[in-house]
Scaffold this motif. Structure first.
Motif, mmCIF file in Angstrom:
data_model
loop_
_atom_site.group_PDB
_atom_site.id
_atom_site.type_symbol
_atom_site.label_atom_id
_atom_site.label_comp_id
_atom_site.label_asym_id
_atom_site.label_seq_id
_atom_site.Cartn_x
_atom_site.Cartn_y
_atom_site.Cartn_z
ATOM 1 N N THR A 104 6.185 -1.356 -7.396
ATOM 2 C CA THR A 104 6.519 -0.159 -7.625
ATOM 3 C C THR A 104 5.253 0.395 -6.862
ATOM 4 O O THR A 104 6.144 1.718 -6.609
ATOM 5 C CB THR A 104 5.645 -0.486 -9.571
ATOM 6 N N LEU A 105 3.666 0.094 -6.796
ATOM 7 C CA LEU A 105 3.239 0.870 -6.783
ATOM 8 C C LEU A 105 3.303 1.668 -4.618
ATOM 9 O O LEU A 105 2.980 2.757 -4.472
ATOM 10 C CB LEU A 105 1.392 0.240 -6.370
ATOM 11 N N ILE A 106 3.859 0.978 -4.260
ATOM 12 C CA ILE A 106 4.538 1.144 -3.093
ATOM 13 C C ILE A 106 5.757 1.547 -2.793
ATOM 14 O O ILE A 106 5.063 3.001 -1.653
ATOM 15 C CB ILE A 106 4.558 -0.518 -1.755
ATOM 16 N N GLY A 107 6.531 1.548 -3.582
ATOM 17 C CA GLY A 107 7.256 2.546 -4.025
ATOM 18 C C GLY A 107 7.236 3.854 -4.164
ATOM 19 O O GLY A 107 7.780 5.312 -3.236
ATOM 20 N N ARG A 108 6.092 4.182 -4.908
ATOM 21 C CA ARG A 108 5.356 5.485 -5.348
ATOM 22 C C ARG A 108 4.517 6.027 -4.030
ATOM 23 O O ARG A 108 4.542 7.470 -4.162
ATOM 24 C CB ARG A 108 4.689 5.377 -6.571
ATOM 25 N N MET A 109 3.860 5.595 -3.158
ATOM 26 C CA MET A 109 3.361 5.549 -2.065
ATOM 27 C C MET A 109 3.455 6.142 -1.223
ATOM 28 O O MET A 109 3.934 7.674 -0.494
ATOM 29 C CB MET A 109 2.448 4.369 -1.344
ATOM 30 N N ILE A 110 5.375 5.828 -1.196
ATOM 31 C CA ILE A 110 6.263 5.907 0.011
ATOM 32 C C ILE A 110 7.068 7.234 -0.315
ATOM 33 O O ILE A 110 6.829 8.223 0.529
ATOM 34 C CB ILE A 110 6.988 5.148 0.199
ATOM 35 N N ALA A 111 7.284 7.358 -0.939
ATOM 36 C CA ALA A 111 7.988 8.937 -1.760
ATOM 37 C C ALA A 111 7.126 9.724 -1.519
ATOM 38 O O ALA A 111 7.094 10.337 -1.568
ATOM 39 C CB ALA A 111 8.286 8.667 -3.277
ATOM 40 N N ARG A 112 5.645 9.518 -2.107
ATOM 41 C CA ARG A 112 4.769 10.710 -2.094
ATOM 42 C C ARG A 112 3.953 11.334 -0.687
ATOM 43 O O ARG A 112 3.866 12.386 -0.029
ATOM 44 C CB ARG A 112 3.244 10.313 -2.490
ATOM 45 N N PHE A 113 4.319 9.786 0.473
ATOM 46 C CA PHE A 113 3.175 10.685 2.405
ATOM 47 C C PHE A 113 4.469 10.066 3.161
ATOM 48 O O PHE A 113 4.063 10.426 4.130
ATOM 49 C CB PHE A 113 2.341 9.087 2.055
ATOM 50 N N SER A 114 5.693 9.311 2.835
ATOM 51 C CA SER A 114 6.399 9.777 4.184
ATOM 52 C C SER A 114 6.795 11.173 4.494
ATOM 53 O O SER A 114 6.601 11.974 3.861
ATOM 54 C CB SER A 114 8.009 8.859 3.373
ATOM 55 N N PRO A 115 7.243 11.048 5.923
ATOM 56 C CA PRO A 115 7.007 10.429 6.838
ATOM 57 C C PRO A 115 5.871 9.932 7.572
ATOM 58 O O PRO A 115 6.710 9.283 8.906
ATOM 59 C CB PRO A 115 7.980 11.022 7.927
ATOM 60 N N ARG A 116 5.547 10.125 7.027
ATOM 61 C CA ARG A 116 3.723 9.379 7.872
ATOM 62 C C ARG A 116 3.046 8.096 6.955
ATOM 63 O O ARG A 116 2.133 7.391 8.205
ATOM 64 C CB ARG A 116 2.460 10.379 6.967
ATOM 65 N N LEU A 117 4.287 7.822 6.406
ATOM 66 C CA LEU A 117 3.740 6.523 6.223
ATOM 67 C C LEU A 117 5.017 5.536 5.299
ATOM 68 O O LEU A 117 6.247 6.333 5.169
ATOM 69 C CB LEU A 117 2.764 6.074 4.205
ATOM 70 N N ARG A 118 5.482 4.787 5.912
ATOM 71 C CA ARG A 118 6.163 3.585 5.780
ATOM 72 C C ARG A 118 5.719 2.128 5.508
ATOM 73 O O ARG A 118 4.236 1.834 5.717
ATOM 74 C CB ARG A 118 7.062 3.283 6.964
ATOM 75 N N HIS A 119 6.448 1.427 5.017
ATOM 76 C CA HIS A 119 6.784 0.428 4.098
ATOM 77 C C HIS A 119 7.138 -0.570 5.619
ATOM 78 O O HIS A 119 8.458 -0.467 5.911
ATOM 79 C CB HIS A 119 7.502 -0.033 3.149
#
Ligand code: ADP
Ligand code: 5GP
Length: 195
Positions: free
Chosen positions: A19-34
């Motif tokens: 849940t939290l990683i999904g939120r972080m990707i939504a917030r920081f993509s494309p500077r952050l990927r899972h």
């Protein structure tokens, strides 16, 4: 080009990692990927190969081990392989992208040993919440839930090996705290080693 940060999120099943990683990707993509792990467990309903996991046979996974394809791997819940293919991480970090890994405590310990600059976050819920959340998620059999709770007890004893411990009680508050940490890491600041 500075290497993108390597961020590890571990914690018992049901602690809210996806849940939290999904939120972080939504917030920081494309500077952050899972990073998409490989696993030999079966896909749950709604899970897709190449999106949630690379669903591999045990033979394919063991070939990967022999060929040195993994940054880390482990046998989780005593029966399935899970691992991080290097191809999910290295070229992205070299391009300056942050990579976040949802892995178990055994994998986190391997990363800490092999990549000392990685930032390790241990996610927890208030006691008693794991079972409730896993049942509410409705994706695991009762037998699996019991196995995951037994595993949670042993994982919790290793929380002190992590850089920070983050309590996911109120989801919005946990999201805000994680947001701040990741924002710092993406901007070259190693967060305070709290708690
Ligand atoms: P994990 O990936 O660690 O196994 P999930 O992200 O799948 O955990 O979360 C387990 C369940 O708990 C999901 O149904 C999710 O929606 C729910 N959940 C996550 N965080 C919270 C929270 N702070 N409060 C209540 N339920 C939560
Ligand atoms: P699940 O079956 O619920 O998707 O994941 C079960 C456990 O496996 C979780 O603790 C998750 O963090 C861990 N896991 C997922 N991918 C990997 C991986 O690539 N390596 C390791 N070591 N653990 C992983």
């Amino acid at each position: 080009m500075t290497l993108g940060p390597l961020i590890i999120v571990s914690g018992p099943s049901g602690s809210g990692k996806s849940t939290l990683i999904g939120r972080m990707i939504a917030r920081f993509s494309p500077r952050l990927r899972h990073s998409i792990s490989a696993t030999t467990r079966k896909a749950r309903s709604g899970e897709e190969d190449g999106i949630h996991y690379h669903f591999w046979t045990p033979e394919r996974f063991e070939q990967g081990i022999a060929a040195g394809e993994f940054l880390e791997y482990a046998t989780v819940f005593g029966r399935h392989y899970y691992g991080t293919p290097k191809t999910e991480v290295e070229s992205y970090r070299e391009a300056g992208v942050g990579v976040i890994l949802d892995i178990d405590v055994q994998g986190a310990a391997q990363i800490k040993h092999n990549c000392p600059s990685a930032f390790l976050i241990f996610l927890m819920t208030p006691e008693g919440e794991y079972a409730k959340r896993l049942r509410a998620r409705g994706k695991d059999s009762e037998e699996d839930i019991i196995r995951r709770i037994a595993e949670a007890r042993s994982e919790l004893t290793r929380a002190n090996e992590f850089d920070v411990r983050l309590l996911n009680d109120d989801l919005e508050q946990a999201s805000d705290e994680l947001n701040q940490m990741i924002d710092g890491l993406l901007n070259g600041r190693f967060p305070e080693k709290a708690s």
